[in-house]
Design a protein around this motif. Structure first.
Motif, PDB file in Angstrom:
ATOM      1  N   ILE A   1      53.334  54.699   2.928  1.00  0.00           N
ATOM      2  CA  ILE A   1      52.941  55.477   4.092  1.00  0.00           C
ATOM      3  C   ILE A   1      54.067  56.435   4.428  1.00  0.00           C
ATOM      4  O   ILE A   1      55.233  56.049   4.495  1.00  0.00           O
TER       5      ILE A   1
ATOM      6  N   THR B   1      50.111  51.581  11.566  1.00  0.00           N
ATOM      7  CA  THR B   1      49.266  51.416  10.380  1.00  0.00           C
ATOM      8  C   THR B   1      49.970  50.569   9.327  1.00  0.00           C
ATOM      9  O   THR B   1      49.362  49.672   8.734  1.00  0.00           O
TER      10      THR B   1
ATOM     11  N   GLU C   1      39.675  56.480   6.689  1.00  0.00           N
ATOM     12  CA  GLU C   1      40.441  56.761   5.470  1.00  0.00           C
ATOM     13  C   GLU C   1      41.676  55.864   5.374  1.00  0.00           C
ATOM     14  O   GLU C   1      41.985  55.347   4.297  1.00  0.00           O
ATOM     15  N   LEU C   2      42.373  55.700   6.494  1.00  0.00           N
ATOM     16  CA  LEU C   2      43.573  54.860   6.484  1.00  0.00           C
ATOM     17  C   LEU C   2      43.240  53.401   6.182  1.00  0.00           C
ATOM     18  O   LEU C   2      43.952  52.742   5.413  1.00  0.00           O
TER      19      LEU C   2
ATOM     20  N   LYS D   1      42.704  52.949   2.572  1.00  0.00           N
ATOM     21  CA  LYS D   1      43.980  52.913   1.850  1.00  0.00           C
ATOM     22  C   LYS D   1      44.669  51.564   2.049  1.00  0.00           C
ATOM     23  O   LYS D   1      45.246  51.022   1.105  1.00  0.00           O
ATOM     24  N   GLN D   2      44.611  51.038   3.260  1.00  0.00           N
ATOM     25  CA  GLN D   2      45.177  49.707   3.506  1.00  0.00           C
ATOM     26  C   GLN D   2      44.520  48.677   2.597  1.00  0.00           C
ATOM     27  O   GLN D   2      45.197  47.845   1.986  1.00  0.00           O
ATOM     28  N   ARG D   3      43.203  48.727   2.533  1.00  0.00           N
ATOM     29  CA  ARG D   3      42.459  47.759   1.700  1.00  0.00           C
ATOM     30  C   ARG D   3      42.844  47.877   0.230  1.00  0.00           C
ATOM     31  O   ARG D   3      42.971  46.870  -0.464  1.00  0.00           O
ATOM     32  N   SER D   4      43.022  49.112  -0.245  1.00  0.00           N
ATOM     33  CA  SER D   4      43.390  49.282  -1.649  1.00  0.00           C
ATOM     34  C   SER D   4      44.795  48.743  -1.918  1.00  0.00           C
ATOM     35  O   SER D   4      45.054  48.187  -2.983  1.00  0.00           O
ATOM     36  N   ILE D   5      45.679  48.855  -0.954  1.00  0.00           N
ATOM     37  CA  ILE D   5      47.028  48.304  -1.084  1.00  0.00           C
ATOM     38  C   ILE D   5      46.975  46.780  -1.102  1.00  0.00           C
ATOM     39  O   ILE D   5      47.693  46.132  -1.861  1.00  0.00           O
TER      40      ILE D   5
END
Length: 120
Positions: free
Chosen positions: A2, A14, A110-111, A114-118
């Motif tokens: 981030i 976030t 969107e954030l 991205k959190q889920r993909s991390i």
């Protein structure tokens, strides 16, 4: 990773959620926590009005020159945790606030993705 330029507070929130999720996952895996205390994800984002145009995730230059600067913290289901907004020049309208909130909702989605993909 981030990154933050103008929205350091929102990036911190976030990122902190990702750290919390990782910690809870580990505690549950180790059996120290039996039930997941996290009910849903959350993220935060800055929105503002710069040169009369609503902008999502302002950079430092936009943030420092914005007519309106606002931060939104929301859950993945769209519930509001916090809204903080300041008219840096003239007051802003309810319609402008709603327009900023709509932008914030899109950014939060969107954030959280991205959190889920991390975390996966």
């Amino acid at each position: 990773m981030i990154q933050a330029d103008g929205g350091t507070r929102t990036a911190s929130i976030t990122g902190a959620f990702v750290a919390l999720r990782l910690a809870v996952n580990r505690l549950m895996k180790e059996g120290l926590v039996k039930q997941d205390p996290i009910t849903e994800g959350l993220a935060a984002i800055s929105v503002g009005i710069h040169k009369q145009v609503p902008i999502l995730d302002l950079c430092y230059l936009e943030d420092s020159a914005a007519e309106v600067d606002a931060n939104f913290v929301m859950t993945e289901s769209g519930k509001i945790i916090e809204v903080q907004g300041t008219a840096e020049g003239a007051p802003f309208s309810k319609d402008e606030l709603l327009e900023m909130m709509t932008l914030a909702e899109k950014g939060i989605v969107e954030l959280i993705a991205k959190q889920r993909s991390i975390l996966s």
